[in-house]
Scaffold this motif. Structure first.
Motif, mmCIF file in Angstrom:
data_model
loop_
_atom_site.group_PDB
_atom_site.id
_atom_site.type_symbol
_atom_site.label_atom_id
_atom_site.label_comp_id
_atom_site.label_asym_id
_atom_site.label_seq_id
_atom_site.Cartn_x
_atom_site.Cartn_y
_atom_site.Cartn_z
ATOM 1 N N UNK A 18 1.419 -33.023 -38.793
ATOM 2 C CA UNK A 18 2.520 -33.502 -37.936
ATOM 3 C C UNK A 18 2.137 -33.333 -36.459
ATOM 4 N N UNK A 19 1.530 -32.181 -36.135
ATOM 5 C CA UNK A 19 1.073 -31.953 -34.761
ATOM 6 C C UNK A 19 0.086 -33.056 -34.376
ATOM 7 N N UNK A 20 -0.836 -33.325 -35.268
ATOM 8 C CA UNK A 20 -1.862 -34.327 -34.959
ATOM 9 C C UNK A 20 -1.247 -35.698 -34.645
ATOM 10 N N UNK A 21 -0.306 -36.160 -35.481
ATOM 11 C CA UNK A 21 0.239 -37.508 -35.227
ATOM 12 C C UNK A 21 1.106 -37.529 -33.958
ATOM 13 N N UNK A 22 1.778 -36.400 -33.668
ATOM 14 C CA UNK A 22 2.595 -36.354 -32.440
ATOM 15 C C UNK A 22 1.705 -36.426 -31.208
ATOM 16 N N UNK A 23 0.616 -35.659 -31.231
ATOM 17 C CA UNK A 23 -0.290 -35.651 -30.072
ATOM 18 C C UNK A 23 -0.962 -37.019 -29.940
ATOM 19 N N UNK A 24 -1.380 -37.589 -31.063
ATOM 20 C CA UNK A 24 -2.026 -38.907 -31.017
ATOM 21 C C UNK A 24 -1.084 -39.970 -30.448
ATOM 22 N N UNK A 25 0.237 -39.785 -30.686
ATOM 23 C CA UNK A 25 1.206 -40.756 -30.173
ATOM 24 C C UNK A 25 1.563 -40.465 -28.715
ATOM 25 N N UNK A 26 0.968 -39.419 -28.149
ATOM 26 C CA UNK A 26 1.167 -39.156 -26.720
ATOM 27 C C UNK A 26 2.291 -38.191 -26.388
ATOM 28 N N UNK A 27 2.838 -37.523 -27.383
ATOM 29 C CA UNK A 27 3.913 -36.565 -27.088
ATOM 30 C C UNK A 27 3.343 -35.243 -26.580
ATOM 31 N N UNK A 28 4.034 -34.668 -25.625
ATOM 32 C CA UNK A 28 3.707 -33.320 -25.170
ATOM 33 C C UNK A 28 4.181 -32.391 -26.309
ATOM 34 N N UNK A 29 3.228 -31.807 -27.030
ATOM 35 C CA UNK A 29 3.568 -31.131 -28.294
ATOM 36 C C UNK A 29 3.231 -29.642 -28.242
ATOM 37 N N UNK A 42 -5.390 -24.571 -38.414
ATOM 38 C CA UNK A 42 -4.830 -25.906 -38.198
ATOM 39 C C UNK A 42 -5.591 -26.647 -37.108
ATOM 40 N N UNK A 43 -5.887 -25.941 -36.006
ATOM 41 C CA UNK A 43 -6.610 -26.591 -34.904
ATOM 42 C C UNK A 43 -7.991 -27.044 -35.366
ATOM 43 N N UNK A 44 -8.614 -26.222 -36.202
ATOM 44 C CA UNK A 44 -9.938 -26.564 -36.738
ATOM 45 C C UNK A 44 -9.863 -27.866 -37.532
ATOM 46 N N UNK A 45 -8.806 -28.003 -38.352
ATOM 47 C CA UNK A 45 -8.652 -29.222 -39.169
ATOM 48 C C UNK A 45 -8.441 -30.438 -38.254
ATOM 49 N N UNK A 46 -7.606 -30.261 -37.228
ATOM 50 C CA UNK A 46 -7.336 -31.386 -36.318
ATOM 51 C C UNK A 46 -8.622 -31.776 -35.583
ATOM 52 N N UNK A 47 -9.368 -30.787 -35.097
ATOM 53 C CA UNK A 47 -10.617 -31.084 -34.365
ATOM 54 C C UNK A 47 -11.554 -31.912 -35.238
ATOM 55 N N UNK A 48 -11.668 -31.486 -36.508
ATOM 56 C CA UNK A 48 -12.573 -32.179 -37.424
ATOM 57 C C UNK A 48 -12.125 -33.633 -37.641
ATOM 58 N N UNK A 49 -10.825 -33.801 -37.842
ATOM 59 C CA UNK A 49 -10.298 -35.136 -38.130
ATOM 60 C C UNK A 49 -10.453 -36.064 -36.925
ATOM 61 N N UNK A 50 -10.157 -35.522 -35.734
ATOM 62 C CA UNK A 50 -10.248 -36.345 -34.519
ATOM 63 C C UNK A 50 -11.711 -36.729 -34.256
ATOM 64 N N UNK A 51 -12.628 -35.769 -34.469
ATOM 65 C CA UNK A 51 -14.051 -36.076 -34.250
ATOM 66 C C UNK A 51 -14.505 -37.156 -35.227
ATOM 67 N N UNK A 65 -11.150 -36.625 -26.696
ATOM 68 C CA UNK A 65 -11.184 -35.436 -25.823
ATOM 69 C C UNK A 65 -9.782 -35.111 -25.308
ATOM 70 N N UNK A 66 -9.050 -36.180 -24.950
ATOM 71 C CA UNK A 66 -7.685 -35.977 -24.431
ATOM 72 C C UNK A 66 -6.805 -35.325 -25.503
ATOM 73 N N UNK A 67 -6.938 -35.835 -26.742
ATOM 74 C CA UNK A 67 -6.114 -35.316 -27.842
ATOM 75 C C UNK A 67 -6.456 -33.846 -28.085
ATOM 76 N N UNK A 68 -7.753 -33.548 -28.094
ATOM 77 C CA UNK A 68 -8.164 -32.163 -28.367
ATOM 78 C C UNK A 68 -7.693 -31.227 -27.254
ATOM 79 N N UNK A 69 -7.766 -31.717 -26.011
ATOM 80 C CA UNK A 69 -7.265 -30.924 -24.872
ATOM 81 C C UNK A 69 -5.773 -30.644 -25.032
ATOM 82 N N UNK A 70 -5.043 -31.708 -25.460
ATOM 83 C CA UNK A 70 -3.585 -31.596 -25.564
ATOM 84 C C UNK A 70 -3.165 -30.607 -26.642
ATOM 85 N N UNK A 71 -3.945 -30.492 -27.710
ATOM 86 C CA UNK A 71 -3.515 -29.563 -28.775
ATOM 87 C C UNK A 71 -3.898 -28.119 -28.465
ATOM 88 N N UNK A 72 -5.078 -27.948 -27.898
ATOM 89 C CA UNK A 72 -5.520 -26.572 -27.662
ATOM 90 C C UNK A 72 -4.644 -25.931 -26.590
#
Ligand SMILES: NC(=O)c1ccc[n+]([C@@H]2O[C@H](COP(=O)([O-])OP(=O)(O)OC[C@H]3O[C@@H](n4cnc5c(N)ncnc54)[C@H](O)[C@@H]3O)[C@@H](O)[C@H]2O)c1
Length: 286
Positions: A18-29, A42-51, A65-72
């Motif tokens: 859910x975090x991943x799709x919110x960040x990908x859609x541009x929400x401040x999450x 969770x962050x590890x899973x998101x990093x892998x998927x985005x890469x 890079x923007x998405x990864x910055x936004x989640x971390x």
């Protein structure tokens, strides 16, 4: 960046997606989870998927890079810190009514009046969750499917107390995440969990009766119905603890015998073999 602020509570199998799709859609999450390593996992899973998406050319490296910055850096174990200025909160904590009730009570104290609370519960009545708050009209079910980034549908559950305005706002929000919605009424298990858990329970009962092995039941159902995965693969993906919790809720609320969890599953939960997330379920994941 989308103007609305979203807070996701719980960073397990579902919260992570859910975090991943919110960040990908541009929400401040922001993310609130227990201090149990789930944030880093969770962050590890998101990093892998985005890469992976960037490597396949589905998104640019710059966007990745923007998405990864936004989640971390947006994770905390302090609910107040994470949720205090959220416009939408999505709760994805354990399928345990006491835990969810406490989270909703606290969110109600913390969040601004306009904040909408969505629950990702697989089965608990949204009316009950809404009733522990002073804003039951703004509490709604947002039942994402697993894996969240891949599954296009979200079941929206309208409680007896949810307002039409909240239903509309939830649908608009979910559409902005690229999801299609169907609105259903509040009843244990809703449509999806009720149907799916009945099938999964039946598969385990077949196994208990010695009809066939785990592998063979999965194989024949995949070959016969063109299912992408068999029931035991799905049980491991969802989490056997989640399926048992759903079955117990439906069984306790309705008395329908067919929803009583198969003994093998309750024993596996007691043994801690809850599926992929722990490396062992009906299959092993070394
Ligand atoms: N697993 C699935 O396939 C699936 C599908 C649809 C819906 N759901 C529902 O989504 C919800 C979450 O399921 P999951 O599979 O992600 O569970 P999970 O066990 O993988 O993760 C639960 C997360 O909640 C966190 N948590 C627990 N108590 C908390 C608290 N008080 N505050 C903050 N964080 C807390 C834990 O640290 C963990 O990160 C459940 O309600 C489940 O029924 C699950």
């Amino acid at each position: 960046m989308n103007k609305k602020k979203v807070c996701v509570v719980g960073m397990g199998v579902m919260g992570t997606g859910i975090v991943q799709v919110c960040v990908q859609a541009g929400y401040d999450t922001s993310v609130v989870t227990k201090d149990d390593g789930s944030l880093e996992r969770g962050l590890g899973i998101i990093r892998k998927d985005i890469s992976r998406l960037a490597k396949k050319g589905r998104i640019t490296q710059e966007d990745a890079d923007k998405i990864l910055d936004a989640v971390s850096g947006n994770g905390t174990s302090n609910l107040k810190e994470g949720a205090k200025d959220a416009d939408i909160v999505i709760e994805a904590v354990y399928e345990d009514m006491d835990v969810k009730r406490e989270v909703f009570k606290e969110l109600d104290r913390i969040c601004p009046e306009h904040t909408i609370f969505g629950s990702n519960t697989s089965t608990f009545p949204i009316t009950t969750l809404g009733a522990v708050t002073k804003r039951p009209d703004k509490v709604i079910g947002m039942h994402f499917m697993n894996p969240v980034p891949l599954m296009p549908g979200v079941e929206v559950i309208k409680s007896l107390l949810t307002s039409e305005e909240t239903v509309k706002a939830a649908q608009e929000f979910l559409k902005s995440l690229g999801k299609e919605t169907v609105v259903v009424n509040d009843y244990p298990g809703f449509v999806t969990s009720r149907m799916m858990c009945l099938i999964l329970n039946e598969a385990v009962k077949m196994l208990e009766r010695g009809l066939a092995t785990v592998e063979d039941i999965d194989k024949i159902l995949k070959l016969s119905f063109n299912w992408p995965q068999g029931p035991f693969q799905l049980l491991d993906l969802i989490g056997i603890d989640i399926v048992v919790a759903v079955l117990n809720t439906i069984y306790n609320e309705t008395g329908w015998e067919r929803f009583k969890p198969a003994v093998r599953m309750t024993q596996m939960v007691e043994a801690g073999w809850t599926g992929r997330k722990v490396g062992k379920g009906f299959y092993d994941y070394p």
